[in-house]
Design a protein around this motif. Sequence first.
Motif, PDB file in Angstrom:
ATOM      1  N   GLN A 117      19.795  28.988  50.932  1.00 20.44           N
ATOM      2  CA  GLN A 117      19.466  29.692  52.145  1.00 20.44           C
ATOM      3  C   GLN A 117      20.328  29.416  53.222  1.00 20.44           C
ATOM      4  OE1 GLN A 117      15.911  26.978  52.422  1.00 20.44           O
ATOM      5  NE2 GLN A 117      16.710  26.635  54.645  1.00 20.44           N
ATOM      6  N   GLU A 118      20.604  29.949  54.181  1.00 18.25           N
ATOM      7  CA  GLU A 118      21.144  29.648  55.567  1.00 18.25           C
ATOM      8  C   GLU A 118      20.059  28.668  56.073  1.00 18.25           C
ATOM      9  OE1 GLU A 118      22.966  33.519  56.868  1.00 18.25           O
ATOM     10  OE2 GLU A 118      20.975  33.795  56.561  1.00 18.25           O
ATOM     11  N   ILE A 119      20.450  28.295  57.343  1.00 15.13           N
ATOM     12  CA  ILE A 119      19.642  27.546  58.230  1.00 15.13           C
ATOM     13  C   ILE A 119      18.125  28.182  58.650  1.00 15.13           C
ATOM     14  CG2 ILE A 119      21.252  26.059  58.978  1.00 15.13           C
ATOM     15  CD1 ILE A 119      21.293  27.426  61.945  1.00 15.13           C
ATOM     16  N   PHE A 120      18.009  29.344  58.167  1.00 13.26           N
ATOM     17  CA  PHE A 120      16.853  29.831  58.478  1.00 13.26           C
ATOM     18  C   PHE A 120      15.597  30.273  57.535  1.00 13.26           C
ATOM     19  CE2 PHE A 120      20.678  31.927  60.553  1.00 13.26           C
ATOM     20  CZ  PHE A 120      20.229  31.463  62.066  1.00 13.26           C
ATOM     21  N   GLY A 121      15.858  29.250  56.382  1.00 12.32           N
ATOM     22  CA  GLY A 121      14.646  29.242  55.489  1.00 12.32           C
ATOM     23  C   GLY A 121      14.855  30.304  54.348  1.00 12.32           C
ATOM     24  N   ALA A 151      15.315  30.895  44.482  1.00 12.16           N
ATOM     25  CA  ALA A 151      15.607  30.451  45.923  1.00 12.16           C
ATOM     26  C   ALA A 151      14.698  29.449  46.158  1.00 12.16           C
ATOM     27  CB  ALA A 151      15.539  31.479  46.945  1.00 12.16           C
ATOM     28  N   PRO A 152      15.308  27.925  46.291  1.00 16.84           N
ATOM     29  CA  PRO A 152      14.261  27.133  46.652  1.00 16.84           C
ATOM     30  C   PRO A 152      14.121  26.744  48.282  1.00 16.84           C
ATOM     31  CG  PRO A 152      16.272  26.007  45.817  1.00 16.84           C
ATOM     32  CD  PRO A 152      16.304  27.629  45.707  1.00 16.84           C
ATOM     33  N   SER A 153      13.085  26.444  48.571  1.00 18.44           N
ATOM     34  CA  SER A 153      12.959  26.213  50.163  1.00 18.44           C
ATOM     35  C   SER A 153      13.367  24.888  50.589  1.00 18.44           C
ATOM     36  CB  SER A 153      11.568  26.608  50.679  1.00 18.44           C
ATOM     37  OG  SER A 153      10.922  27.764  50.552  1.00 18.44           O
ATOM     38  N   LEU A 154      14.566  24.767  50.728  1.00 16.67           N
ATOM     39  CA  LEU A 154      15.200  23.411  50.920  1.00 16.67           C
ATOM     40  C   LEU A 154      14.694  22.729  52.277  1.00 16.67           C
ATOM     41  CD1 LEU A 154      19.071  24.575  50.783  1.00 16.67           C
ATOM     42  CD2 LEU A 154      17.407  23.250  48.989  1.00 16.67           C
ATOM     43  N   PHE A 155      13.845  23.439  53.097  1.00 17.38           N
ATOM     44  CA  PHE A 155      13.466  22.705  54.178  1.00 17.38           C
ATOM     45  C   PHE A 155      12.185  22.040  53.838  1.00 17.38           C
ATOM     46  CE2 PHE A 155      15.404  25.499  57.460  1.00 17.38           C
ATOM     47  CZ  PHE A 155      16.647  24.857  57.521  1.00 17.38           C
ATOM     48  N   ILE A 207       8.788  27.102  56.130  1.00 14.67           N
ATOM     49  CA  ILE A 207       9.615  27.598  57.250  1.00 14.67           C
ATOM     50  C   ILE A 207      10.341  29.106  56.853  1.00 14.67           C
ATOM     51  CG2 ILE A 207      11.636  26.970  58.672  1.00 14.67           C
ATOM     52  CD1 ILE A 207       9.002  25.453  59.446  1.00 14.67           C
ATOM     53  N   GLU A 208      10.208  29.983  57.957  1.00 13.44           N
ATOM     54  CA  GLU A 208      10.876  31.058  57.664  1.00 13.44           C
ATOM     55  C   GLU A 208      11.062  31.532  59.102  1.00 13.44           C
ATOM     56  OE1 GLU A 208       9.283  34.493  55.533  1.00 13.44           O
ATOM     57  OE2 GLU A 208       8.211  32.992  54.125  1.00 13.44           O
ATOM     58  N   LEU A 209      12.578  31.476  59.368  1.00 11.96           N
ATOM     59  CA  LEU A 209      12.877  31.897  60.753  1.00 11.96           C
ATOM     60  C   LEU A 209      13.792  33.038  60.856  1.00 11.96           C
ATOM     61  CD1 LEU A 209      14.453  28.099  61.461  1.00 11.96           C
ATOM     62  CD2 LEU A 209      11.971  29.189  62.131  1.00 11.96           C
ATOM     63  N   GLY A 210      13.548  33.460  62.179  1.00 10.58           N
ATOM     64  CA  GLY A 210      14.539  35.027  62.557  1.00 10.58           C
ATOM     65  C   GLY A 210      15.782  34.103  63.031  1.00 10.58           C
ATOM     66  N   TYR A 211      16.659  35.078  63.953  1.00  5.86           N
ATOM     67  CA  TYR A 211      17.891  34.677  64.161  1.00  5.86           C
ATOM     68  C   TYR A 211      18.268  34.616  65.633  1.00  5.86           C
ATOM     69  CZ  TYR A 211      18.582  36.330  59.475  1.00  5.86           C
ATOM     70  OH  TYR A 211      18.237  36.540  58.096  1.00  5.86           O
ATOM     71  N   ALA A 226      17.533  29.437  65.631  1.00  9.32           N
ATOM     72  CA  ALA A 226      18.758  28.871  65.098  1.00  9.32           C
ATOM     73  C   ALA A 226      18.691  27.305  65.388  1.00  9.32           C
ATOM     74  CB  ALA A 226      20.035  29.640  65.466  1.00  9.32           C
ATOM     75  N   GLN A 227      18.490  26.799  66.574  1.00  7.49           N
ATOM     76  CA  GLN A 227      18.350  25.554  67.009  1.00  7.49           C
ATOM     77  C   GLN A 227      17.341  24.944  66.139  1.00  7.49           C
ATOM     78  OE1 GLN A 227      20.875  23.920  68.761  1.00  7.49           O
ATOM     79  NE2 GLN A 227      19.627  22.057  67.837  1.00  7.49           N
TER      80      GLN A 227
END
Length: 222
Positions: free
Chosen positions: A33-37, A58-62, A69-73, A78-79
């Motif tokens: 993943q990117e930093i967005f989960g 795709a493992p959830s690295l967080f 965690i699943e985030l938008g953009y 992002a922070q």
Amino acid sequence: MSRWIDLNTPHGPVRAWRAEPAGPSRGAVVVLQEIFGVNPHIRSVTERFASEGFVALAPSLFDPVEPGIELGYGDAEAQRGVDLRNRVGFERAVDVVEAAADLLGAEGLRTGVVGFCWGGSVSFLANTRLGLPTVSYYGARSVPFLDEPARAPLMFHFGARDKSIPPGDIELHRTKQPAARIFVYEGADHAFNRDVDNSHYHAASATQAWQRTLDFFAENLR
């Protein structure tokens, strides 16, 4: 078929999105993943690999620090992703990748890794530390690790307009990883493969990089 599974890791259970091909598999790919989960976009990338004949996971690295965690953009999300990335760190992330690769390997599948943004840098470490064939998309945090020798075939994709990976950093990749295949896409910025985000997506570059990635795994996961 796609579903969530539970992955056992040294840092506790981690959810992982698993996608299966309709027919015989051509190998397996761990998608980072990117930093967005492992959000809808990363799940769709995982499913695209399955549609091309690969078992994809795709493992959830967080999850070791904050599960689910699943985030938008947006800027605030992002922070939050940056904070979670820093809390997880590279060592734990690589441990999770190793657990995913071990699971797939135990099924008799030759396994590679592809990663995007932060996941691109984690995927590079999966090559140098775990010996897995790797494709890294715009991994801006790889530079401190470039003296680690590659242990398997390696490919990098960069956007020419990506300010987080300036030309000097790309040249360091060429100098310190001479066996790697490195591609720079004119007109592309960071996250040019993120097709749900019009501010970053660059269709021509994404299409070309995707085909090169598929060819790489077809060659190296036989």
